[in-house]
Scaffold this active site. Structure first.
Site, PDB file in Angstrom:
ATOM      1  N   ARG A   1     -10.291 -11.542   2.105  1.00 15.67           N
ATOM      2  CA  ARG A   1     -11.124 -12.618   1.570  1.00 15.67           C
ATOM      3  C   ARG A   1     -10.388 -13.954   1.639  1.00 15.67           C
ATOM      4  NH1 ARG A   1     -11.592  -9.465  -4.016  1.00 15.67           N
ATOM      5  NH2 ARG A   1     -11.278  -7.765  -2.529  1.00 15.67           N
TER       6      ARG A   1
ATOM      7  N   LYS B   1       0.842  -1.198   0.000  1.00 11.16           N
ATOM      8  CA  LYS B   1       0.000   0.000   0.000  1.00 11.16           C
ATOM      9  C   LYS B   1       0.880   1.252   0.000  1.00 11.16           C
ATOM     10  CE  LYS B   1      -3.948  -1.812   2.625  1.00 11.16           C
ATOM     11  NZ  LYS B   1      -4.983  -1.603   1.599  1.00 11.16           N
TER      12      LYS B   1
HETATM   13  N1  BES Z   1      -8.137  -3.701   4.430  1.00  6.58           N
HETATM   14  C1  BES Z   1      -8.342  -3.306   3.094  1.00  6.58           C
HETATM   15  C2  BES Z   1      -9.667  -2.551   2.894  1.00  6.58           C
HETATM   16  C3  BES Z   1      -9.779  -1.237   3.603  1.00  6.58           C
HETATM   17  C4  BES Z   1      -9.454  -0.062   2.962  1.00  6.58           C
HETATM   18  C5  BES Z   1     -10.286  -1.172   4.878  1.00  6.58           C
HETATM   19  C6  BES Z   1      -9.590   1.143   3.603  1.00  6.58           C
HETATM   20  C7  BES Z   1     -10.425   0.043   5.515  1.00  6.58           C
HETATM   21  C8  BES Z   1     -10.085   1.211   4.884  1.00  6.58           C
HETATM   22  C9  BES Z   1      -8.340  -4.522   2.184  1.00  6.58           C
HETATM   23  O1  BES Z   1      -7.528  -5.572   2.600  1.00  6.58           O
HETATM   24  C10 BES Z   1      -7.825  -4.076   0.871  1.00  6.58           C
HETATM   25  O2  BES Z   1      -6.678  -3.727   0.794  1.00  6.58           O
HETATM   26  N2  BES Z   1      -8.686  -4.089  -0.154  1.00  6.58           N
HETATM   27  C11 BES Z   1      -8.329  -3.670  -1.441  1.00  6.58           C
HETATM   28  C12 BES Z   1      -8.828  -4.702  -2.394  1.00  6.58           C
HETATM   29  C13 BES Z   1      -8.309  -4.558  -3.796  1.00  6.58           C
HETATM   30  C14 BES Z   1      -6.833  -4.842  -3.820  1.00  6.58           C
HETATM   31  C15 BES Z   1      -9.058  -5.502  -4.689  1.00  6.58           C
HETATM   32  C16 BES Z   1      -8.989  -2.316  -1.709  1.00  6.58           C
HETATM   33  O3  BES Z   1     -10.103  -2.096  -1.224  1.00  6.58           O
HETATM   34  O4  BES Z   1      -8.355  -1.480  -2.332  1.00  6.58           O
HETATM   35 MN    MN Z   2      -5.532  -5.350   1.930  1.00 10.13          MN
END
Ligand code: BES
Ligand code: MN
Ligand code: ZN
Length: 496
Positions: A347, A273
């Site tokens: 997931r 990230k």
């Molecule tokens: N933990 C994150 C989702 C999240 C984002 C929670 C912001 C709280 C605040 C999750 O694991 C994630 O990174 N999701 C990605 C999925 C994508 C890579 C398909 C996302 O939402 O960008």
């Molecule tokens: Mn994630």
């Protein structure tokens, strides 16, 4: 901290008086107005105070009562009064005095009533709101000024229905403990709360009556949980799966299972990230915190239902040993997954937790909770959790529980088109479905791990686990979202 007293007037400290917008003064208002030689009526006039929600007036040091302050809080019109509004009143009262020189306050509720609610229940709700707002997470503040730390130790609710209110409050008190458990977990930094320490904390919950089992990596490997284990592979902390049982219902009755995503920190893994805001990912275990808090609440109030909480605890780190984009893992269900993005890890954790849950416990229903996608925040902001399920009845039960507790849900679509988005060229599925409809394709992924004959719902709570703004019954920070919702869902559907 919250007590109920039949005496109409407090002996010390500031006094809070609700004021309806329709002009009908409560007996408490009239009493205090008399005692202070009309100070309240004068303040109402001078401040052009109409009792609308959101209005407050400080009446400083009037003669005749405690030499303290009287705070008038507008509660809107009597017809619109609900238990949730009553909670907000209690929360606002505490918010005003939580970090003030006051050590005790009283909320004067004589005559604070509305149609369709017993006074005792309504006044207990005021106490619940007060209790929920009286929360702070100050563990790591060693140099805070006294004025920055909570001073308020006691809230007295003055009501003729004190006995009834006290009785109704007993369950609220236990639910608040569950909410605080969740807030604490969500607030802890990830160097302190990681899968190992988290599991140890869960183990301690045997003290509230839960039966707790912890699976380590060895056990999970044996069960074939390649999907969950792949996520934790880059971490020096051992991944854990924690099972918390509360079997307060009839013997042999199928349990309801709550499954939570517990990513104690989500760096994204090799699909790293960006740095800005990455600190938020300490609360990527908000789903698991809701499950844990709900189990504490249910055990605390000795719910007459069989409920099992299952949480998958992993840390998602980049490392020489971390999984790579493109890796294919085999889940406990036997289905293979092409991991195209290591940041879509929640997931992967839930997939194995869901398979384990359904094989091991033969549940009456499964509800999973996860801070799963950023996309759900785009859809629903910080106002609703997203509810995904093929089961209309379960959706209704959950959204109703949300309305009753103020932890609201909104149903989101989950269809074949979303399932098509996660087709892989080389495995049974891939772990991303693209940006468009990202929350729904994530839900479609989870659906593949639950058999069609088990009622199942997925709650995406990414927008709800953490709140950046104070709310009447929740200071900003870890919200403990989901605890009240799950507790109410059990109470309304599985008890008696
Ligand atoms: N933990 C994150 C989702 C999240 C984002 C929670 C912001 C709280 C605040 C999750 O694991 C994630 O990174 N999701 C990605 C999925 C994508 C890579 C398909 C996302 O939402 O960008
Ligand atoms: Mn994630
Ligand atoms: Zn995540």
């Amino acid at each position: 901290m919250i007590t109920f007293s039949k005496s109409a007037l407090p002996k010390s400290g500031a006094v809070i008086v609700p004021v309806f917008a329709d002009g009908a003064n409560t007996a408490a208002f009239d009493n205090l107005d008399d005692m202070t030689g009309g100070a309240l009526s004068r303040a109402v006039k001078a401040a052009d105070f109409s009792g609308k929600q959101g209005q407050q007036v400080d009446v400083i040091g009037p003669d005749g009562i405690n030499n303290s302050m009287i705070l008038l809080i507008g509660v809107g019109s009597k017809q619109d009064m609900t238990a949730l509004e009553a909670q907000n009143l209690g929360g606002k009262a505490v918010a005003r005095f939580f970090r003030s020189p006051e050590k005790s306050i009283s909320i004067a509720l004589e005559g604070f009533e509305c149609d369709g609610q017993e006074a005792g229940d309504l006044h207990a709700a005021v106490g619940f709101g007060a209790r929920l707002r009286a929360y702070s997470f100050d563990t790591y503040r060693t140099k805070a000024e006294k004025s920055e730390l909570p001073s308020l130790g006691k809230v007295t609710i003055n009501t003729p229905a004190a006995a009834e209110a006290k009785k109704a409050f007993a369950d609220f008190d236990k639910i608040a403990e569950g909410v605080f458990t969740a807030r604490d977990l969500v607030s802890e930094p990830a160097n302190i709360l990681h899968p190992e320490t988290y599991a140890a904390r869960c183990q301690e919950l045997e003290s509230v009556g839960l039966e707790v089992t912890v699976l380590g990596e060895k056990e999970m490997k044996k069960l074939g949980m390649g999907s969950l284990l792949g996520v934790g592979q880059g971490s020096v902390r051992e991944s854990k799966l924690v099972v918390m049982k509360w079997m307060g219902g009839k013997k042999g009755q199928k349990p309801v299972c709550f499954v939570g995503k517990g990513v104690t920190f989500d760096t994204g893994g090799i699909s790293l990230k960006p740095p800005a805001g990455m600190w938020d990912m300490k609360w990527d275990m908000g789903g698991s915190a809701a499950v844990t808090g709900a189990m504490v609440a249910l055990a605390g109030r000795k719910a007459k239902a069989n409920v099992i909480g299952i949480i998958g605890l992993v840390e998602n780190m980049p490392d020489g040993n971390a999984q790579r984009p493109g890796d294919v893992v085999t889940s406990m269900s036997g289905q293979t997954i092409e991991v195209l993005n290591t940041d879509a890890e929640g997931r992967l954790v839930l997939a194995d937790a869901l398979t384990y849950t359904q094989e091991k416990f033969k549940p009456a229903a499964i509800v999973d909770l996860a801070t799963l996608t950023g996309a759900i925040i785009i859809s629903l902001a910080h106002e609703y959790g997203g509810c995904f399920s093929p089961d209309d009845e379960l959706v209704t039960a959950l959204t109703d529980a949300g309305k009753a507790t103020g932890e609201e849900l909104w149903r989101m679509p989950l269809g074949k088109a979303h399932d098509d988005m996660i087709k892989s060229d080389i495995a049974d599925m891939k772990n991303i479905g693209g940006r468009e409809g990202g929350s729904s394709s994530a839900a479609a992924f989870l659906k593949r791990f639950v058999s069609d004959d088990i009622p199942w719902a997925h709650l995406d709570i990414a927008g709800m686990a953490w709140q950046n703004k104070d709310k009447p019954t929740c200071p900003k920070g870890g919200a403990g979202y989901g605890v009240r919702l799950l507790d109410e869902f059990i109470r309304a559907n599985y008890e008696n």
